[in-house]
Design a protein around this motif. Structure first.
Motif, short mmCIF file in Angstrom:
data_model
loop_
_atom_site.label_atom_id
_atom_site.label_comp_id
_atom_site.label_asym_id
_atom_site.label_seq_id
_atom_site.Cartn_x
_atom_site.Cartn_y
_atom_site.Cartn_z
N ILE A 76 0.36 -1.74 -0.06
CA ILE A 76 -0.14 0.18 0.13
C ILE A 76 0.67 0.97 -0.55
O ILE A 76 0.36 2.73 -0.65
N TYR A 77 1.91 1.10 0.78
CA TYR A 77 2.34 2.59 1.11
C TYR A 77 4.16 2.92 0.28
O TYR A 77 4.55 4.05 -0.03
N LYS A 78 4.46 1.87 -0.94
CA LYS A 78 5.78 2.02 -1.02
C LYS A 78 6.45 2.46 -0.41
O LYS A 78 6.96 3.45 -0.97
N PRO A 79 7.23 2.29 0.93
CA PRO A 79 7.71 3.11 2.14
C PRO A 79 9.04 2.99 1.53
O PRO A 79 10.21 1.73 0.88
N LYS A 80 10.21 3.32 1.72
CA LYS A 80 11.05 4.05 1.95
C LYS A 80 12.12 2.74 2.31
O LYS A 80 13.36 3.22 2.25
N LYS A 81 11.07 2.58 3.50
CA LYS A 81 12.16 1.41 4.57
C LYS A 81 11.24 0.99 4.55
O LYS A 81 9.94 0.93 5.84
N THR A 82 11.86 -0.40 4.43
CA THR A 82 10.54 -1.74 5.28
C THR A 82 11.55 -2.09 6.62
O THR A 82 12.42 -2.89 6.48
N VAL A 83 11.29 -2.25 7.77
CA VAL A 83 11.22 -2.92 9.16
C VAL A 83 10.69 -4.01 9.74
O VAL A 83 10.19 -4.46 10.05
N TYR A 84 10.52 -5.71 9.72
CA TYR A 84 10.17 -6.06 9.58
C TYR A 84 11.00 -6.69 12.14
O TYR A 84 12.46 -6.07 12.08
N ALA A 85 10.05 -7.47 12.33
CA ALA A 85 10.78 -8.03 13.40
C ALA A 85 12.09 -8.38 13.88
O ALA A 85 12.37 -9.00 13.23
N GLU A 86 13.02 -8.95 14.82
CA GLU A 86 13.93 -8.96 14.24
C GLU A 86 14.46 -9.90 15.64
O GLU A 86 14.48 -9.59 16.73
N ILE A 87 15.43 -11.14 15.34
CA ILE A 87 15.00 -11.84 16.97
C ILE A 87 17.06 -11.90 16.50
O ILE A 87 17.56 -12.05 15.54
N HIS A 88 17.40 -11.44 17.80
CA HIS A 88 19.03 -11.74 17.58
C HIS A 88 19.89 -12.71 18.10
O HIS A 88 18.84 -12.83 19.69
N PHE A 89 20.42 -13.16 18.28
CA PHE A 89 20.69 -14.98 18.31
C PHE A 89 22.47 -14.92 18.58
O PHE A 89 23.25 -13.78 17.81
N SER A 90 22.98 -15.17 20.09
CA SER A 90 23.68 -15.67 20.52
C SER A 90 24.16 -16.73 20.95
O SER A 90 23.57 -17.03 21.75
N ASP A 91 25.13 -17.41 19.85
CA ASP A 91 25.53 -18.71 20.16
C ASP A 91 26.80 -18.69 21.05
O ASP A 91 27.83 -18.64 20.78
N MET A 92 26.67 -19.63 22.09
CA MET A 92 27.69 -19.27 23.24
C MET A 92 28.53 -20.56 23.11
O MET A 92 27.97 -21.77 22.64
N PRO A 93 29.57 -20.11 23.76
CA PRO A 93 30.89 -21.49 23.61
C PRO A 93 30.21 -22.96 24.30
O PRO A 93 29.98 -22.27 25.40
N GLY A 94 30.50 -23.78 24.36
CA GLY A 94 29.64 -24.75 25.14
C GLY A 94 30.13 -25.35 26.45
O GLY A 94 31.77 -24.84 26.24
N GLU A 95 29.10 -26.18 27.45
CA GLU A 95 30.11 -26.32 28.42
C GLU A 95 30.32 -27.56 28.19
O GLU A 95 29.56 -28.44 28.23
N ALA A 96 31.35 -27.83 29.25
CA ALA A 96 32.13 -29.32 29.39
C ALA A 96 30.19 -29.99 30.77
O ALA A 96 30.13 -28.85 31.05
N PRO A 97 30.78 -30.91 30.15
CA PRO A 97 29.68 -31.87 31.09
C PRO A 97 29.07 -31.53 32.69
O PRO A 97 30.62 -31.29 32.52
#
Ligand SMILES: Nc1nc2c(ncn2[C@@H]2O[C@H](COP(=O)(O)OP(=O)(O)OP(=O)(O)O)[C@@H](O)[C@H]2O)c(=O)[nH]1
Ligand SMILES: [Mg+2]
Length: 348
Positions: A53-74
């Motif tokens: 409808i609006y043909k906007p200059k900018k489109t922003v979707y919601a975002e999920i930011h992921f951080s993949d951490m180093p593993g913990e030993a058992p």
């Protein structure tokens, strides 16, 4: 929204991360200590509709930011979650515990996601308990903050009883007092069960029972095979996913299930400059929602001009929805609904 993926070494965290972000970070064991960062856009038909409808200059979707951490030993071989991972997790909105439910030749022993879950749950509780104990001891001595001490003294026996702070039912004022601690067990926990490809629909009865008792919804993924499927062209992809017995890719399923588990909804702001989706918790009132857009708008909130998505769709434009009487002026206590198109009026 920031989600931290964590868990024991070799549990498939980075593979899950790659599946969810479309990136290709290095997987496999090797004592890595680096955290991988990635962003996933949340697909949204409604935003697409407004872009039309609006043909906007900018489109922003919601975002999920992921951080993949180093593993913990058992758990048996360590003194607990590393300080680095604890510190990183404190900055997250949501904790995503990745549990291994597949054979990993690099690790000894059969997968035991239930045991891993219980160990990691204890680690999180312990991390908070250490903070609370230390602080309580201090505040009992110096009497500098009696209300804070009172709130912490409510947390203490609960944690000692191996219960997460989120189930304590802290009052609003207590939450405000304790916010700065960023307790791990006060954050929402998502459990991602990473299963073997020959058993994609595996049910883990005991694990599921345990999780249900803890009010945690598991999300089952088959990240190993699904990351491979992502590399195929779209036609083959569909066929392979159908073979796996899933209709949507793990990424889409994860987003849907995570939004449902976290009880998140979106409202939308529209215009020729920008069409944008904003994520909020269900039940958020208009003034608070305005703070997502800008803290000034929250502070200077006057009214929210609202058209529901359904009305917008039915009438096809803002002007038509307005002349049909579908345009509402709502006050600061209005509870925002999923898909509301909002224009905030404010004054600073
Ligand atoms: N069979 C199978 N293997 C998997 C799956 N997911 C990951 N793997 C394999 O398991 C190994 C470890 O995967 P990673 O994603 O690196 O695990 P991680 O948790 O990030 O490991 P660390 O970062 O070292 O703790 C790799 O060899 C992966 O290919 C899966 O769903 N099925
Ligand atoms: Mg990794």
């Amino acid at each position: 929204m920031k989600i931290g993926l964590f868990g024991f070494a070799g549990g498939g965290k980075t593979t899950v991360f790659n599946l969810l972000t479309g990136l290709s970070a290095d997987t496999g064991m090797g004592g890595k200590s680096k955290t991988n960062l990635g962003v996933t856009r949340v697909p949204d038909d409604r935003v697409d509709f407004f872009v039309g409808i609006y043909k906007p200059k900018k489109t922003v979707y919601a975002e999920i930011h992921f951080s993949d951490m180093p593993g913990e030993a058992p758990a048996k071989t360590t003194s607990g979650l590393s300080a680095q991972v604890v510190g990183d997790l404190r900055t997250m909105d949501v904790l995503g515990l990745v549990l291994r439910a597949y054979e990993n030749p690099a690790l000894e022993g059969a997968p035991d996601p239930l045991q891993d879950y219980q160990n990691m749950k204890s680690e999180l509780i312990l991390a908070d308990l250490q903070v609370v104990e230390k602080r309580v001891e201090r505040l009992r001595k110096d009497h500098s903050s009696p209300r804070e001490l009172e709130a912490l003294e409510r947390c203490l026996p609960h944690l000692e009883d191996e219960q997460p702070i989120r189930t304590l039912g802290l009052r609003e004022d207590e939450q405000t007092l304790l916010r700065g601690y960023r307790f791990l067990t006060d954050k929402t926990l998502l459990v991602l069960v990473n299963t073997a490809e020959d058993d994609p629909g595996a049910t883990f009865e005991q694990l599921n029972e345990r999780l249900a008792a803890d009010s945690v919804t598991p999300i089952t993924l088959c990240a190993g095979i699904e990351t491979e499927i992502l590399e195929l062209d779209p036609e083959d992809r569909k066929a392979f996913l159908a073979d796996l017995g899933v209709e949507e890719s793990g990424r889409e399923r994860f987003i849907q299930e995570a939004y449902a588990a976290l009880d998140l909804i979106s409202f939308i702001t529209v215009g020729e400059d920008e069409c944008r989706a904003w994520t909020i918790a269900r039940g958020t009132v208009a003034q608070r929602a305005a703070g997502q857009v800008h803290s000034d708008i929250e502070r200077g909130f006057i009214r929210a001009e609202v058209i529901s998505y359904a009305d917008f769709q039915e009438y096809g434009s803002e002007a038509k929805a307005k002349s049909a009487g579908r345009y509402r002026l709502e006050g600061k206590e209005y509870v925002v609904a999923d898909g509301d198109v909002i224009n905030f009026r404010f004054n600073v």
